[in-house]
Design a protein around this motif. Structure first.
Motif, PDB file in Angstrom:
ATOM      1  N   MET A  48     -16.481 101.713  22.566  1.00 12.39           N
ATOM      2  CA  MET A  48     -15.555 102.821  22.718  1.00 12.39           C
ATOM      3  C   MET A  48     -16.122 103.961  23.663  1.00 12.39           C
ATOM      4  O   MET A  48     -17.255 104.399  23.570  1.00 12.39           O
ATOM      5  CB  MET A  48     -15.579 103.551  21.073  1.00 12.39           C
ATOM      6  N   VAL A  50     -15.363 107.818  25.034  1.00 14.85           N
ATOM      7  CA  VAL A  50     -14.630 109.043  24.511  1.00 14.85           C
ATOM      8  C   VAL A  50     -14.819 110.042  25.700  1.00 14.85           C
ATOM      9  O   VAL A  50     -15.655 110.034  26.518  1.00 14.85           O
ATOM     10  CB  VAL A  50     -15.375 109.789  23.307  1.00 14.85           C
ATOM     11  N   ALA A  89      -7.344  99.150  22.482  1.00 14.71           N
ATOM     12  CA  ALA A  89      -6.688 100.367  21.398  1.00 14.71           C
ATOM     13  C   ALA A  89      -7.070 101.714  22.132  1.00 14.71           C
ATOM     14  O   ALA A  89      -8.177 101.845  22.702  1.00 14.71           O
ATOM     15  CB  ALA A  89      -7.342 100.233  20.232  1.00 14.71           C
ATOM     16  N   PHE A  90      -6.009 102.451  22.291  1.00 13.69           N
ATOM     17  CA  PHE A  90      -6.388 103.712  22.750  1.00 13.69           C
ATOM     18  C   PHE A  90      -5.477 104.911  22.090  1.00 13.69           C
ATOM     19  O   PHE A  90      -4.316 104.853  21.854  1.00 13.69           O
ATOM     20  CB  PHE A  90      -6.527 104.181  24.279  1.00 13.69           C
ATOM     21  N   SER A  91      -6.053 106.174  22.218  1.00 13.75           N
ATOM     22  CA  SER A  91      -5.253 107.098  21.829  1.00 13.75           C
ATOM     23  C   SER A  91      -5.264 108.205  23.100  1.00 13.75           C
ATOM     24  O   SER A  91      -6.293 108.345  23.625  1.00 13.75           O
ATOM     25  CB  SER A  91      -5.775 108.061  20.643  1.00 13.75           C
ATOM     26  N   THR A 124      -1.763 105.352  20.012  1.00  9.30           N
ATOM     27  CA  THR A 124      -1.690 106.011  19.307  1.00  9.30           C
ATOM     28  C   THR A 124      -1.643 107.468  19.640  1.00  9.30           C
ATOM     29  O   THR A 124      -2.444 107.713  20.897  1.00  9.30           O
ATOM     30  CB  THR A 124      -2.280 106.189  17.754  1.00  9.30           C
ATOM     31  N   GLY A 126      -3.266 111.194  20.359  1.00 11.40           N
ATOM     32  CA  GLY A 126      -4.706 111.654  19.811  1.00 11.40           C
ATOM     33  C   GLY A 126      -5.412 112.064  20.950  1.00 11.40           C
ATOM     34  O   GLY A 126      -5.209 111.664  21.984  1.00 11.40           O
ATOM     35  N   PRO A 127      -6.875 112.569  20.670  1.00 17.92           N
ATOM     36  CA  PRO A 127      -7.582 112.800  21.674  1.00 17.92           C
ATOM     37  C   PRO A 127      -8.064 111.679  22.496  1.00 17.92           C
ATOM     38  O   PRO A 127      -8.112 110.816  21.897  1.00 17.92           O
ATOM     39  CB  PRO A 127      -8.827 113.430  20.935  1.00 17.92           C
ATOM     40  N   ASN A 129      -9.388 108.448  23.874  1.00 22.44           N
ATOM     41  CA  ASN A 129     -10.064 107.547  23.342  1.00 22.44           C
ATOM     42  C   ASN A 129      -9.862 106.149  23.562  1.00 22.44           C
ATOM     43  O   ASN A 129      -8.628 105.827  23.547  1.00 22.44           O
ATOM     44  CB  ASN A 129     -10.291 107.857  21.460  1.00 22.44           C
ATOM     45  N   LEU A 130     -10.665 105.361  24.178  1.00 31.90           N
ATOM     46  CA  LEU A 130     -10.461 103.887  24.568  1.00 31.90           C
ATOM     47  C   LEU A 130     -11.135 103.035  23.797  1.00 31.90           C
ATOM     48  O   LEU A 130     -12.742 103.385  23.903  1.00 31.90           O
ATOM     49  CB  LEU A 130     -10.820 103.721  26.193  1.00 31.90           C
ATOM     50  N   CYS A 131     -11.030 101.911  23.141  1.00 34.64           N
ATOM     51  CA  CYS A 131     -11.791 101.172  22.407  1.00 34.64           C
ATOM     52  C   CYS A 131     -11.236  99.644  23.035  1.00 34.64           C
ATOM     53  O   CYS A 131      -9.962  99.363  22.708  1.00 34.64           O
ATOM     54  CB  CYS A 131     -11.620 101.482  21.292  1.00 34.64           C
TER      55      CYS A 131
ATOM     56  N   THR B  46      -6.473  94.488  16.334  1.00 32.45           N
ATOM     57  CA  THR B  46      -7.038  95.505  16.558  1.00 32.45           C
ATOM     58  C   THR B  46      -6.337  96.857  15.954  1.00 32.45           C
ATOM     59  O   THR B  46      -4.937  96.912  16.298  1.00 32.45           O
ATOM     60  CB  THR B  46      -7.570  95.734  17.778  1.00 32.45           C
ATOM     61  N   MET B  48      -6.267 101.399  15.675  1.00 27.39           N
ATOM     62  CA  MET B  48      -6.916 102.502  15.719  1.00 27.39           C
ATOM     63  C   MET B  48      -6.525 103.619  14.896  1.00 27.39           C
ATOM     64  O   MET B  48      -5.191 103.620  15.021  1.00 27.39           O
ATOM     65  CB  MET B  48      -6.860 103.152  17.285  1.00 27.39           C
ATOM     66  N   VAL B  50      -6.388 107.660  13.763  1.00 29.30           N
ATOM     67  CA  VAL B  50      -7.014 108.916  14.272  1.00 29.30           C
ATOM     68  C   VAL B  50      -6.233 110.094  13.240  1.00 29.30           C
ATOM     69  O   VAL B  50      -5.614 110.060  12.449  1.00 29.30           O
ATOM     70  CB  VAL B  50      -6.043 109.285  15.465  1.00 29.30           C
ATOM     71  N   ALA B  89     -15.666 100.377  15.626  1.00 24.99           N
ATOM     72  CA  ALA B  89     -16.163 101.407  16.678  1.00 24.99           C
ATOM     73  C   ALA B  89     -15.544 102.495  16.153  1.00 24.99           C
ATOM     74  O   ALA B  89     -14.433 102.663  15.694  1.00 24.99           O
ATOM     75  CB  ALA B  89     -15.522 101.127  17.915  1.00 24.99           C
ATOM     76  N   ASP B 122     -19.753 100.041  17.335  1.00 24.32           N
ATOM     77  CA  ASP B 122     -20.056 100.858  18.531  1.00 24.32           C
ATOM     78  C   ASP B 122     -20.012 102.396  17.782  1.00 24.32           C
ATOM     79  O   ASP B 122     -19.013 102.483  17.240  1.00 24.32           O
ATOM     80  CB  ASP B 122     -19.666 100.717  19.722  1.00 24.32           C
ATOM     81  N   ASN B 129     -12.339 109.205  15.158  1.00 22.88           N
ATOM     82  CA  ASN B 129     -11.527 107.935  15.504  1.00 22.88           C
ATOM     83  C   ASN B 129     -12.032 106.794  15.169  1.00 22.88           C
ATOM     84  O   ASN B 129     -13.467 106.526  15.297  1.00 22.88           O
ATOM     85  CB  ASN B 129     -11.289 108.073  17.156  1.00 22.88           C
ATOM     86  N   CYS B 131     -11.745 102.435  15.116  1.00 21.20           N
ATOM     87  CA  CYS B 131     -11.063 101.386  15.661  1.00 21.20           C
ATOM     88  C   CYS B 131     -11.839 100.186  15.364  1.00 21.20           C
ATOM     89  O   CYS B 131     -12.871  99.953  15.419  1.00 21.20           O
ATOM     90  CB  CYS B 131     -11.237 101.613  17.257  1.00 21.20           C
ATOM     91  N   ASP B 332       4.143 106.648  15.418  1.00 21.58           N
ATOM     92  CA  ASP B 332       4.093 106.202  16.898  1.00 21.58           C
ATOM     93  C   ASP B 332       4.235 104.558  17.246  1.00 21.58           C
ATOM     94  O   ASP B 332       4.419 103.790  16.032  1.00 21.58           O
ATOM     95  CB  ASP B 332       2.792 106.486  17.473  1.00 21.58           C
TER      96      ASP B 332
END
Lengths: 332, 332
Positions: A48, A50, A89-91, A124, A126-127, A129-131, B46, B48, B50, B89, B122, B129, B131, B332
């Motif tokens: 993840m 951030v 997955a990312f926000s 999604t 949100g702040p 964040n990449l997973c 997967t 995520m 939030v 994560a 992780d 957040n 995930c 979303d």
């Protein structure tokens, strides 16, 4: 949210659908379906990233796309696994087309080079964040595990560790250098090259391996702890890039030994496989350097009673190194 | 950061290490190693989650641990896959021991019930957040794909959809009810039960399936689009729980048809398999209800020229339903 949907679709899902080869079923169903080749197992890793913690808010999104996948490919490399695919997955606070276009371009350029397929995802609001979760395959008997180091093994490191931390120091204003070298060091930080080819070439050659994400000293300790051994390391053996070599001597050593984010491989191999290691490195097109030796724990010697690193200088004299407190980019 | 490390280790890594069975190699190495049983493939999904988007800031962390895994198990259920393991994560603003203890308890109670093993993860500092990436196994010929609905299939739904949205409405103050019913509806929202047993029992029985995360109407449309068919649905056929049945009639219908977060299964099966579907539902201990029929696309009929749902009332008369604008928890 329609525009978000269509942007995500344009930059990720459409492309992933068009490139589905390995996954029996990819993006668009409840699950992706994937299987390792016969006789192999899946290697899985998740990371993840951030904002503010793993990358700066003003990071080039193309570089971020590259790095998000690179750090995961690096985990496969450290296992000797061949890349198969990944989920993303990312926000995002607010999807901007230019940002998504650049991020996805950086991501897929690297994915294509390693033939690693996007097989699923989730997006999604949100702040930032990449997973990523990555999947590779490896014959189980060839997996480069952290617990496989043996006393007498050589300790090796690939590349020129320290460049990424030197690049971070430039961004932070901790030191300065000329423009050409600055570009080299920043590139090491922002576009690390995962050592996938080296990991594959080390199957059946190396014993233990990991990738250096948190600094050579701290990461090597993970191998020592899991293998229940100690190590004798020449603190000046890791080769310095020409760019790093122009920085002050103490900065060089700290960057090379305690700097994170290089994603070089640190591995052990028996001394009678030195030629095989050299051949693997040559085949992978990357330098590999011997930096020390694995030793057995010795309950009678307080220096080697527990898994730990004994530092030496080039002459073999003991060295009292203080690497604590030299924080790198992600200190968690 | 030492205290964070030791907390994470106590509540996740130690436990994961102690429970490693399926993964050849679990937490603590660069990758986990895992393989599907012979003849099966891995199903991967997967998700995520939030804060503020998928759960409220004041959510009970035990319930959040449950739900984070439940929504992923639900994806396996919708594929007819058996749970194997998952990676977790997460980023946390500041690790609090009571929060981590409750979150991990909720997570592992559900993981244990479904024999689903934590194989990697992780953790990092950052806005909250979560995930999860989950792995299951399924014989590829038995996977319940979204593109497998055929004209003439019955459309089925499990459970009593709408309860989770009704529970969200209570939290939001959109409507009120008595305390007992409120507890039932809130539980549906906070502790959805993934229909894993039903998904497994439907292997070889159902054609297409998915889990209802965004509302029955919207999710069924995914099956229709991927299967290139239309559907005729009795808007009042989905059974209402006793708690939902006490809310105003229009609220009931909106919750049941457009409410998200129920994680019931919506699936299609040929009419000659009705007894088999009933037997599967009984075996899984969950209700399954026929709510309509899959129809072929008809280019001559504007109502059925493209994948879409034609709504009917209980008497079979066409119904003009407006479900747009009824937002659910994660839009979303």
């Amino acid at each position: 949210m329609l525009s978000e949907f269509s942007l995500i679709d344009r930059y990720f899902a459409q492309r992933a659908r068009a490139h589905t080869r390995r996954a029996t079923l990819g993006i668009g169903d409840d699950c992706a379906l994937i299987a390792p080749p016969p006789g192999e197992v899946l290697a899985v890793s998740t990371d993840m990233l951030v904002e503010g913690r793993h990358f700066l808010p003003n990071v080039d999104p193309h570089a971020l796309g590259h790095k998000a996948l690179a750090v995961n490919l690096s985990d496969l490399a450290a296992m000797g696994a061949a890349p198969l695919g990944f989920t993303l997955a990312f926000s995002l606070p607010a999807p901007r087309e230019d940002w998504l276009a650049a991020f996805s371009a950086g991501l897929f350029e690297l994915a294509d080079r390693y033939d690693c397929e996007l097989i699923g995802g989730d997006t999604t609001a949100g702040p930032l964040n990449l997973c990523l979760t990555i999947f590779g395959s490896v014959p189980p008997q060839h997996a480069l595990r952290r617990d496989a180091a043996r006393p007498g093994d050589d300790v090796w490191v690939s590349g020129t560790p320290g460049d990424a931390r030197a690049g971070l120091g430039l961004l932070r204003g901790e030191w300065t250098t000329n423009e050409t070298d600055a570009a080299v060091l920043r590139r090491a930080l922002e576009r690390p090259e995962p050592r996938v080819a080296l990991g594959l070439a080390l199957r059946g050659v190396a014993h233990a391996a990991l990738d250096v994400s948190d600094g050579l000293a701290g990461d090597l300790l993970h191998i020592l702890e899991r293998s229940n051994v100690a190590a004798l390391i020449d603190a000046d053996a890791p080769p310095k890039s020409a760019a790093l070599a122009k920085l002050p001597r103490d900065v060089q050593r700290q960057c090379a030994l305690a700097g994170g984010d290089d994603y070089e491989l640190c591995f052990t191999a028996p001394p009678d496989r030195r030629a095989a290691v050299e051949a693997a490195a040559q085949q992978a097109g990357v330098r590999a350097t011997r930096i020390g030796t694995i030793t057995a724990l010795d309950p009678a010697d307080p220096q080697r009673a527990t898994p730990s690193i004994s530092w030496r200088d080039a002459s073999g004299a003991p060295l009292n190194l203080t690497l604590q407190g030299f924080d790198h980019f992600h200190a968690d």
